[in-house]
Structures are given as C-alpha cells and as structure tokens.
Design a protein around this motif. Structure first.
Motif, short mmCIF file in Angstrom:
data_model
loop_
_atom_site.label_atom_id
_atom_site.label_comp_id
_atom_site.label_asym_id
_atom_site.label_seq_id
_atom_site.Cartn_x
_atom_site.Cartn_y
_atom_site.Cartn_z
N PRO A 1 -19.18 5.28 38.74
CA PRO A 1 -20.64 5.44 38.82
C PRO A 1 -21.06 6.75 39.47
CG PRO A 1 -19.94 3.34 39.80
CD PRO A 1 -18.70 4.05 39.41
N VAL A 2 -20.30 7.21 40.47
CA VAL A 2 -20.68 8.46 41.16
C VAL A 2 -20.52 9.65 40.22
CG1 VAL A 2 -20.19 9.94 43.14
CG2 VAL A 2 -20.06 7.46 43.38
N THR A 3 -19.45 9.65 39.42
CA THR A 3 -19.27 10.73 38.44
C THR A 3 -20.41 10.73 37.44
OG1 THR A 3 -16.91 10.37 38.65
CG2 THR A 3 -17.62 11.76 36.83
N ARG A 4 -20.76 9.50 37.01
CA ARG A 4 -21.88 9.40 36.05
C ARG A 4 -23.16 10.00 36.63
NH1 ARG A 4 -22.11 3.68 33.09
NH2 ARG A 4 -20.01 3.58 32.32
N LEU A 5 -23.38 9.66 37.89
CA LEU A 5 -24.59 10.19 38.52
C LEU A 5 -24.53 11.72 38.58
CD1 LEU A 5 -27.23 9.56 39.92
CD2 LEU A 5 -26.01 9.42 42.10
N GLY A 6 -23.32 12.21 38.88
CA GLY A 6 -23.14 13.68 38.93
C GLY A 6 -23.48 14.29 37.58
#
Ligand code: ADP
Length: 304
Positions: free
Chosen positions: A38-43
């Motif tokens: 999820p953090v990569t997606r947000l990035g």
C-alpha cells in the motif's frame, strides 16, 4: 474522501483520476516496486499527482507568458497611437490657432478674398481634427466591441465628393498630382454624411500621399441601387503580400517614418462602408498604383 474510511486503493484511484486528460503526465514506477504494498501504491499515486501539478504549472506559465506578450504589444500600440495622434492633432490645431489670431487682429477683415482663404483653411483643419477624433473613437469602439451608429440622411455623393476634392486643393498643389474627376450625375442615397465624407477623405488623402504626384482619378456612378466610388492613383502601389491585410487595423505597407499615418484610415473606411451594408476592395501593383472601389447600397436594406 473522508480521511477516516478511505483505503490506499481509493486514494490511489482518486489521485490517478485527477490526472486524466493530461496526456504528458508521466508515471514512473520503479521496475522493482512492489505494487501489492500500500505504501508503494501511495508513492505511485503521489507521483502521478506531482507530475500532473508540474504539467499544469508549465501550462499556466506558458499561458501567462503569451498573455503578457499580448498585453505588452497592445500597450506598445496604444502608446504609439497616442504619440502619433498627438503629433497629428498638433499641426491642424496650430494652424487653426493662427487663423483665429489673424481674425482677432483683424488682419483679414478688409480683404474678402483673404478672408475666404483663411476660413477655408480653418474648415480644412477642423475637418482634419474631426477625422482624428473619428480615428480615436473607432479605436475605443473596437476595444469595447461597440457597433458604429449611423445618422442617415439624404446625401448627394457627387456634391459631397466635390466638396472634399475642393478641400484637398492645397494638398494637390503641393503634391503636383492632378485630380481627374468624373462626377457628372448626382448619386443620391441614404447615408451618414460625415462618415461617407470620411471615407472619401481617407481614400483621396491616401491617393495624394502615395500617388507620387501622378494623376488621380475619382469616379462616382450608380447602377441598380448601388453607388460606386472609384479612387485610382498611379503611385507607389502596394506589395501583393501586404494587400490582403491592408484594411486591418494598424496595418501599413510602408514605414511610418517615411509616410507617417496611424495605419487606421483604411480600417475606418471598411468599418464605415460595412456599417452602410456596402463593400470596399483594392487592386494594386507595386510601382503601378492602386485602385480602391467602394460600393454602397443607396437605400437601407437594399440588396444587390
Ligand atoms: P495610414 O494612415 O498609415 O495611411 P491607412 O489605413 O490609410 O493608414 O493605410 C494603410 C496602409 O495602406 C498605408 O500605410 C499604405 O502602406 C497603404 N496604402 C493605403 N492607400 C494606399 C495607396 N493609395 N497607395 C499605396 N499604398 C496605400
């Protein structure tokens, strides 16, 4: 999107949608990115948004640059117009003041011929001033998109043209151009007298100015409810590439320093003629001269 309930997935979708339509927004996803995270997606979503913002910023900057260039050009033109207009107003005004001083001192009172000459001069100069006012008004009209309002009355075009030619006598003498006039039959129509006088003054004035001292022919005729004015000179002519734009505002085919002028005379001619439901065209060749043809319906709403 409420901060409480939104998932990263929803955040990503909303942010990605924000950039839809901006085709050059780049999304750089590192090859080793774990899109399950999820953090990569947000990035990635933030990247999309950032690219989008950069794109919008570049667009806004270039639009602003264009706007500033347009405004600067408009200001430059306005300043040029004011300085040329002030210069052109100064000459007739000085000459009018001299006439008035002469009248006040009684210098011409005992000489009817001199008095007539002086009054004619004053009349010419005041018409020049009226023409310049018309020029400034037309600039104002075009800036506020206001149409020209005509004061129509019964006018004999031939009589009107004779008066205009008479007022040009000193200019003709100075330029050595001879005016050949064919004003045989009255041509009567429903026109704005002052405005049509302005059309004739501008066309004849240009023919003298650019006529190189050669003969100028003025012909007025009418046919099938249309009046036709032809002003033909044998002067410097107009280059073919300038011809299509010659009726546009501020267009000159010669340098202002050589010939002066605001580059507005012909645009006013066209504005007046069109307001009367008529047309104006020109034929010209460099070194051979120019022929301007104005056609005006004699009556309001007359069709061709
Ligand atoms: P201006 O006040 O500068 O003369 P006009 O709108 O009357 O402005 O004319 C625009 C330009 O068209 C002139 O600067 C000149 O180059 C050209 N022009 C107009 N009339 C003639 C003519 N009779 N012969 C040659 N060139 C002309």
């Amino acid at each position: 999107m409420s901060s409480g309930g939104a998932t990263y997935e929803e955040l990503f979708t909303v942010m990605a949608r924000a950039s839809v339509g901006y085709s050059d927004a780049r999304v750089e996803i590192p090859p080793d990115a774990n899109l399950e995270d999820p953090v990569t997606r947000l990035g990635v979503a933030l990247n999309v948004l950032l690219d989008d913002l950069e794109y919008r910023h570049r667009q806004a900057e270039s639009n602003l640059r264009l706007l500033v260039e347009e405004r600067t050009e408009a200001i430059r033109r306005r300043e040029e117009l004011i300085s040329i207009a002030a210069h052109e107003i100064y000459t007739p005004l000085t000459s009018l003041q001299l006439v008035l001083q002469g009248l006040r001192k009684g210098i011409v009172a005992d000489d009817p011929q001199l008095l007539h000459r002086v009054v004619t001069l004053a009349e010419r100069q005041s018409r020049k001033l009226a023409g310049l006012v018309e020029v400034l008004l037309s600039v104002g009209r075009s800036q506020s998109n206001t149409p020209m309002i005509l004061k129509r009355e019964q006018v004999d075009l031939v009589a009107l043209a004779s008066g205009v030619v008479e007022l040009f006598a000193p200019d003709l003498q100075r330029s050595a151009s001879k005016m050949i006039v064919d004003l045989s039959m009255p041509v009567v129509g429903n026109w704005d007298r002052h405005r049509i006088e302005q059309v004739l003054t501008n066309l004849i004035g240009n023919a003298i100015k650019f006529g190189e001292g050669k003969p100028i022919q003025l012909t007025i005729s009418s046919h099938a409810g249309m009046a036709r004015v032809v002003v033909a000179d044998e002067g410097i002519g107009i280059a073919p590439e300038r011809l299509p734009r010659i009726f546009e505002r501020f267009e000159r085919a010669v340098s202002a320093s050589n010939y002066g002028g605001l580059g507005l005379g012909l645009s006013i001619v066209r504005e007046i003629v069109r307001a009367h439901g008529g047309s104006v065209l020109v034929e010209s060749a460099p070194g051979e001269g120019s022929t301007f043809v104005v056609e005006l319906p004699c009556e309001v709403n007359a069709t061709r």
